[in-house]
Design a protein around this motif. Sequence first.
Motif, PDB file in Angstrom:
ATOM      1  N   GLN A 119       0.824  -1.197   0.142  1.00 16.43           N
ATOM      2  CA  GLN A 119       0.052  -0.101   0.399  1.00 16.43           C
ATOM      3  C   GLN A 119       1.127   1.377   0.021  1.00 16.43           C
ATOM      4  O   GLN A 119       1.613   0.883   1.012  1.00 16.43           O
ATOM      5  CB  GLN A 119      -0.968   0.406   1.008  1.00 16.43           C
ATOM      6  N   ASP A 120       0.451   1.900  -0.704  1.00 16.64           N
ATOM      7  CA  ASP A 120       0.775   3.855  -0.948  1.00 16.64           C
ATOM      8  C   ASP A 120       2.510   3.015  -1.431  1.00 16.64           C
ATOM      9  O   ASP A 120       3.440   4.388  -1.326  1.00 16.64           O
ATOM     10  CB  ASP A 120       1.036   4.625   0.422  1.00 16.64           C
ATOM     11  N   GLN A 121       3.382   2.030  -2.063  1.00 16.26           N
ATOM     12  CA  GLN A 121       3.897   2.150  -2.509  1.00 16.26           C
ATOM     13  C   GLN A 121       4.310   1.518  -4.189  1.00 16.26           C
ATOM     14  O   GLN A 121       2.878   1.954  -4.852  1.00 16.26           O
ATOM     15  CB  GLN A 121       4.915   0.470  -1.826  1.00 16.26           C
ATOM     16  N   PRO A 122       5.530   2.783  -4.936  1.00 22.43           N
ATOM     17  CA  PRO A 122       5.291   1.996  -6.072  1.00 22.43           C
ATOM     18  C   PRO A 122       5.657   1.021  -6.709  1.00 22.43           C
ATOM     19  O   PRO A 122       6.559   0.179  -6.174  1.00 22.43           O
ATOM     20  CB  PRO A 122       6.116   3.165  -6.517  1.00 22.43           C
ATOM     21  N   ILE A 123       5.420   0.527  -7.480  1.00 20.16           N
ATOM     22  CA  ILE A 123       5.514  -0.684  -8.151  1.00 20.16           C
ATOM     23  C   ILE A 123       6.099  -0.611  -9.836  1.00 20.16           C
ATOM     24  O   ILE A 123       5.224   0.775 -10.096  1.00 20.16           O
ATOM     25  CB  ILE A 123       3.938  -1.619  -8.097  1.00 20.16           C
ATOM     26  N   GLY A 124       6.716  -1.497  -9.452  1.00 23.51           N
ATOM     27  CA  GLY A 124       6.774  -1.093 -11.642  1.00 23.51           C
ATOM     28  C   GLY A 124       6.095  -2.453 -12.387  1.00 23.51           C
ATOM     29  O   GLY A 124       6.280  -3.924 -11.937  1.00 23.51           O
ATOM     30  N   LEU A 125       5.702  -2.577 -13.378  1.00 20.78           N
ATOM     31  CA  LEU A 125       5.069  -3.261 -14.304  1.00 20.78           C
ATOM     32  C   LEU A 125       6.465  -3.741 -15.518  1.00 20.78           C
ATOM     33  O   LEU A 125       6.754  -2.231 -16.493  1.00 20.78           O
ATOM     34  CB  LEU A 125       4.005  -2.902 -14.821  1.00 20.78           C
TER      35      LEU A 125
ATOM     36  N   GLY B 298       1.235 -10.476 -23.633  1.00 20.85           N
ATOM     37  CA  GLY B 298      -0.130 -10.080 -22.589  1.00 20.85           C
ATOM     38  C   GLY B 298       0.235 -10.468 -20.775  1.00 20.85           C
ATOM     39  O   GLY B 298      -0.490 -10.262 -20.049  1.00 20.85           O
ATOM     40  N   VAL B 299       1.649 -10.637 -20.797  1.00 17.03           N
ATOM     41  CA  VAL B 299       2.170 -11.267 -19.573  1.00 17.03           C
ATOM     42  C   VAL B 299       3.248 -10.089 -19.130  1.00 17.03           C
ATOM     43  O   VAL B 299       3.436  -9.403 -20.063  1.00 17.03           O
ATOM     44  CB  VAL B 299       2.545 -13.102 -18.919  1.00 17.03           C
ATOM     45  N   TRP B 300       2.397 -10.131 -17.930  1.00 14.56           N
ATOM     46  CA  TRP B 300       3.679  -8.384 -17.334  1.00 14.56           C
ATOM     47  C   TRP B 300       4.377  -9.130 -16.073  1.00 14.56           C
ATOM     48  O   TRP B 300       3.587  -9.332 -14.929  1.00 14.56           O
ATOM     49  CB  TRP B 300       2.689  -7.144 -17.650  1.00 14.56           C
ATOM     50  N   ASP B 301       5.664  -8.831 -16.049  1.00 12.03           N
ATOM     51  CA  ASP B 301       5.923  -9.124 -15.109  1.00 12.03           C
ATOM     52  C   ASP B 301       5.522  -7.599 -13.239  1.00 12.03           C
ATOM     53  O   ASP B 301       5.604  -6.593 -13.929  1.00 12.03           O
ATOM     54  CB  ASP B 301       7.616  -9.236 -14.202  1.00 12.03           C
ATOM     55  N   VAL B 302       5.114  -8.374 -12.216  1.00 11.93           N
ATOM     56  CA  VAL B 302       5.088  -6.575 -11.461  1.00 11.93           C
ATOM     57  C   VAL B 302       6.075  -7.029 -10.013  1.00 11.93           C
ATOM     58  O   VAL B 302       6.216  -8.147  -9.660  1.00 11.93           O
ATOM     59  CB  VAL B 302       3.370  -7.293 -10.644  1.00 11.93           C
ATOM     60  N   THR B 303       7.158  -5.535 -10.658  1.00 12.56           N
ATOM     61  CA  THR B 303       8.309  -6.221  -9.046  1.00 12.56           C
ATOM     62  C   THR B 303       8.131  -4.554  -8.233  1.00 12.56           C
ATOM     63  O   THR B 303       7.577  -3.634  -8.494  1.00 12.56           O
ATOM     64  CB  THR B 303       9.239  -5.149 -10.199  1.00 12.56           C
TER      65      THR B 303
ATOM     66  N   ALA C 234       5.082 -11.123  -8.800  1.00 10.51           N
ATOM     67  CA  ALA C 234       3.453 -11.225  -9.093  1.00 10.51           C
ATOM     68  C   ALA C 234       3.668 -11.329 -11.344  1.00 10.51           C
ATOM     69  O   ALA C 234       4.526 -10.586 -11.085  1.00 10.51           O
ATOM     70  CB  ALA C 234       2.991 -10.835  -8.508  1.00 10.51           C
ATOM     71  N   SER C 235       3.170 -12.092 -11.395  1.00 10.13           N
ATOM     72  CA  SER C 235       2.237 -11.864 -12.580  1.00 10.13           C
ATOM     73  C   SER C 235       1.604 -11.303 -13.010  1.00 10.13           C
ATOM     74  O   SER C 235       0.176 -12.455 -12.047  1.00 10.13           O
ATOM     75  CB  SER C 235       2.684 -13.697 -13.474  1.00 10.13           C
ATOM     76  N   LEU C 236       1.543 -10.186 -13.944  1.00  8.69           N
ATOM     77  CA  LEU C 236       0.259 -10.041 -14.633  1.00  8.69           C
ATOM     78  C   LEU C 236      -0.879 -10.204 -15.648  1.00  8.69           C
ATOM     79  O   LEU C 236       0.451 -10.317 -17.165  1.00  8.69           O
ATOM     80  CB  LEU C 236       0.392  -8.326 -14.157  1.00  8.69           C
ATOM     81  N   ASN C 237      -1.523 -10.911 -15.731  1.00  8.28           N
ATOM     82  CA  ASN C 237      -1.933 -12.089 -17.529  1.00  8.28           C
ATOM     83  C   ASN C 237      -2.478 -10.452 -17.883  1.00  8.28           C
ATOM     84  O   ASN C 237      -4.363 -10.785 -17.558  1.00  8.28           O
ATOM     85  CB  ASN C 237      -2.332 -12.757 -17.474  1.00  8.28           C
TER      86      ASN C 237
END
Length: 122
Positions: A81-87, A94-99, A106-109
Motif C-alpha cells: 500500500q502507498d508504494q510504487p510498483i513497476g510493470l 500479454g504477461v507482465w512482471d509486477v516488480t 507477481a505475474s499479471l496476465n
Amino acid sequence: MTSLQEAQGHFDPWREVYNLERPHEALDLGTPAEHYRVSEREFVEQKEEYQYSDRYQIRRVNPVGQFRFRGQVYRVREAFQDQPIGLSETQTEGVWDVTYCRFVVASLNIRTGTIERHQPRG
C-alpha cells in the motif's frame, strides 16, 4: 477480559517475568534482558523511494492493495500500500512482471485479467 486496558494490566506483569526472571534454554538459561543490547544502527523513518528504470511502467498501490493498469484494477497485497510498483513486459504476450523494488512479486496476465503471486525458481 472486557477491555484492552484490562488485558494490558495482565500482560505487563507477565512480560516482566518473561524478560527479567524466567530462564531461557536458547540463551543458556539466561534471560532476554541479560542478552539485550541497543542497536548501533540508526532508524531512518522516511527512506528514499526506489527509482525504477525506464523499462518499467510505474503504478502506485492504493491503501487496499490495488493498482490500475490499462483501464483495469488489479489487486496485490496490502503490504505494498502507498508504494510504487513497476510493470514490465515479459516474453510471453500479454504477461507482465509486477516488480517491487528489484523483486518480481507477481505475474499479471492482461488477457485473462488475472494476477498470480510469483513462484521463485529453484
